[in-house]
Design a protein around this motif. Sequence first.
Motif, PDB file in Angstrom:
ATOM      1  N   THR A  35       3.008  12.054   8.319  1.00 30.27           N
ATOM      2  CA  THR A  35       3.388  11.245   9.661  1.00 30.27           C
ATOM      3  C   THR A  35       1.513  10.494  10.310  1.00 30.27           C
ATOM      4  O   THR A  35       2.354   8.858  10.533  1.00 30.27           O
ATOM      5  CB  THR A  35       3.559  12.541  10.656  1.00 30.27           C
ATOM      6  N   LYS A  36       0.575  10.431  10.115  1.00 33.16           N
ATOM      7  CA  LYS A  36      -0.542   9.855   9.851  1.00 33.16           C
ATOM      8  C   LYS A  36      -0.722   8.329   9.103  1.00 33.16           C
ATOM      9  O   LYS A  36      -0.500   7.504   9.897  1.00 33.16           O
ATOM     10  CB  LYS A  36      -2.244  10.804   9.641  1.00 33.16           C
ATOM     11  N   ALA A  37      -0.026   8.778   7.753  1.00 31.83           N
ATOM     12  CA  ALA A  37       0.601   7.305   7.297  1.00 31.83           C
ATOM     13  C   ALA A  37       0.908   6.884   6.889  1.00 31.83           C
ATOM     14  O   ALA A  37       1.190   5.602   7.651  1.00 31.83           O
ATOM     15  CB  ALA A  37       0.065   7.710   5.687  1.00 31.83           C
ATOM     16  N   ALA A  38       2.414   7.114   8.064  1.00 31.08           N
ATOM     17  CA  ALA A  38       3.198   6.298   8.735  1.00 31.08           C
ATOM     18  C   ALA A  38       2.729   5.627   9.273  1.00 31.08           C
ATOM     19  O   ALA A  38       3.093   3.946   9.358  1.00 31.08           O
ATOM     20  CB  ALA A  38       4.770   7.313   9.015  1.00 31.08           C
ATOM     21  N   GLY A  65       4.765   2.335   1.164  1.00 31.09           N
ATOM     22  CA  GLY A  65       4.974   3.659   0.587  1.00 31.09           C
ATOM     23  C   GLY A  65       4.311   5.012   1.284  1.00 31.09           C
ATOM     24  O   GLY A  65       3.259   5.182   1.545  1.00 31.09           O
ATOM     25  N   LEU A  66       5.175   6.319   1.150  1.00 25.54           N
ATOM     26  CA  LEU A  66       4.436   7.288   0.688  1.00 25.54           C
ATOM     27  C   LEU A  66       4.530   8.207  -0.610  1.00 25.54           C
ATOM     28  O   LEU A  66       6.039   8.529  -0.999  1.00 25.54           O
ATOM     29  CB  LEU A  66       4.997   8.226   2.385  1.00 25.54           C
ATOM     30  N   VAL A  89       0.960  -1.007   0.080  1.00 28.78           N
ATOM     31  CA  VAL A  89       0.042  -0.355  -0.079  1.00 28.78           C
ATOM     32  C   VAL A  89       0.545   1.194  -0.380  1.00 28.78           C
ATOM     33  O   VAL A  89       1.809   1.509   0.928  1.00 28.78           O
ATOM     34  CB  VAL A  89      -1.425   0.141   1.270  1.00 28.78           C
ATOM     35  N   PHE A  90       0.970   1.783  -1.414  1.00 29.99           N
ATOM     36  CA  PHE A  90       1.232   3.589  -1.179  1.00 29.99           C
ATOM     37  C   PHE A  90      -0.342   4.819  -0.416  1.00 29.99           C
ATOM     38  O   PHE A  90      -0.799   4.200  -1.344  1.00 29.99           O
ATOM     39  CB  PHE A  90       2.006   3.829  -2.462  1.00 29.99           C
TER      40      PHE A  90
END
Length: 314
Positions: free
Chosen positions: A130-133, A139-140, A119-120
Amino acid sequence: MPMPTLLSGRLTVPAVAAPMFLVSGPDLVVETCRAGAVGTFPALNQRTTAGYADWLDEIAGRLGPDTAPFGVNIVVHRSNPRLEADLQVTVDRKVPLVITSLGLNRDLIAAVHSYGGLVFHDVTSLKFATKAAEAGVDGLIAVTYGAGGHAGLISPFAALHEIRRIFSGTLLLGGAMATGAQIAAARLMGADLVYVGTRFMATHESLAVPRQKQMLLEAQAADIVYTPAVSGVPGNFLRASLAAAGRDPDDLTPPENLNFGTTDAKAWKDLWAAGQGVGAIDDLPVAAELVARLASEYRAALAAAPDFLHDLRA
Ligand SMILES: Cc1cc2nc3c(=O)[nH]c(=O)nc-3n(C[C@H](O)[C@H](O)[C@H](O)COP(=O)(O)O)c2cc1C
């Protein structure tokens, strides 16, 4: 820097052809993957979940084990009534890469991880990164200044640096890139992969209509307007397409409801998203030729890099 195992050894250039609403379809995805870059499309490019499943089956059937893997984009937003059904189809078909935009969904991340998918998540600020990490994405994607469609206002230099500090996963950079030298530059700045949209719209296989492709050939960066008027979220669009549709390109009034194509594809049909990289587009090659060109420019740029050390003091 981390290149996911799924991609390692399968790319000719570290690039993802970004998902584009009403533009990316099976031919673009398949030809891009065969040539060695990651091909992607938005699930919503098919009007129904069943149609989306058909495209997945077609793409999987046309790709062999040695091509680059493909990905889909899922809009994670309450305005997307197909989210659950599309996710189910995605999991059933074990889509290798899922790119989420406009919202985070931990269940989705867990579901994709359950079969070994990646999931990127695309972000326009450090706060969202930060929230997604924290949510555990692999991946971002930093969608920075000048990117086509919904884009941030942060410089790629600033964004990459800030996000790399808080995230050790795969980092992608998107925004206004259209050449292999730019991809090399992004890698030197700390990106693992580059996310290229607009340049892939100007290909033979893209579903963009002829006038739209012609506009890409004619436009320069200054012909791109950043406005919330199309979807409610600020994004970059071809000024000429707004004018041709009878809209005032400088009117910044957003629509009453957020519109990501989940509720009304009509707005996106005539108002054409594009990034500031349009000025680098002079032709409409087949996708394989574009990927090969990006790959050779990328190699040439990296091969020339040691020259920059020559006239420096030791
Ligand atoms: C015509 C067009 C449609 C797009 N549609 C989507 C979309 O449906 N979902 C999405 O996540 N991003 C969408 N994007 C954004 C791209 O995925 C990507 O972030 C962007 O194109 C990268 O910048 P560049 O166009 O300057 O290369 C779109 C971009 C364009 C140009």
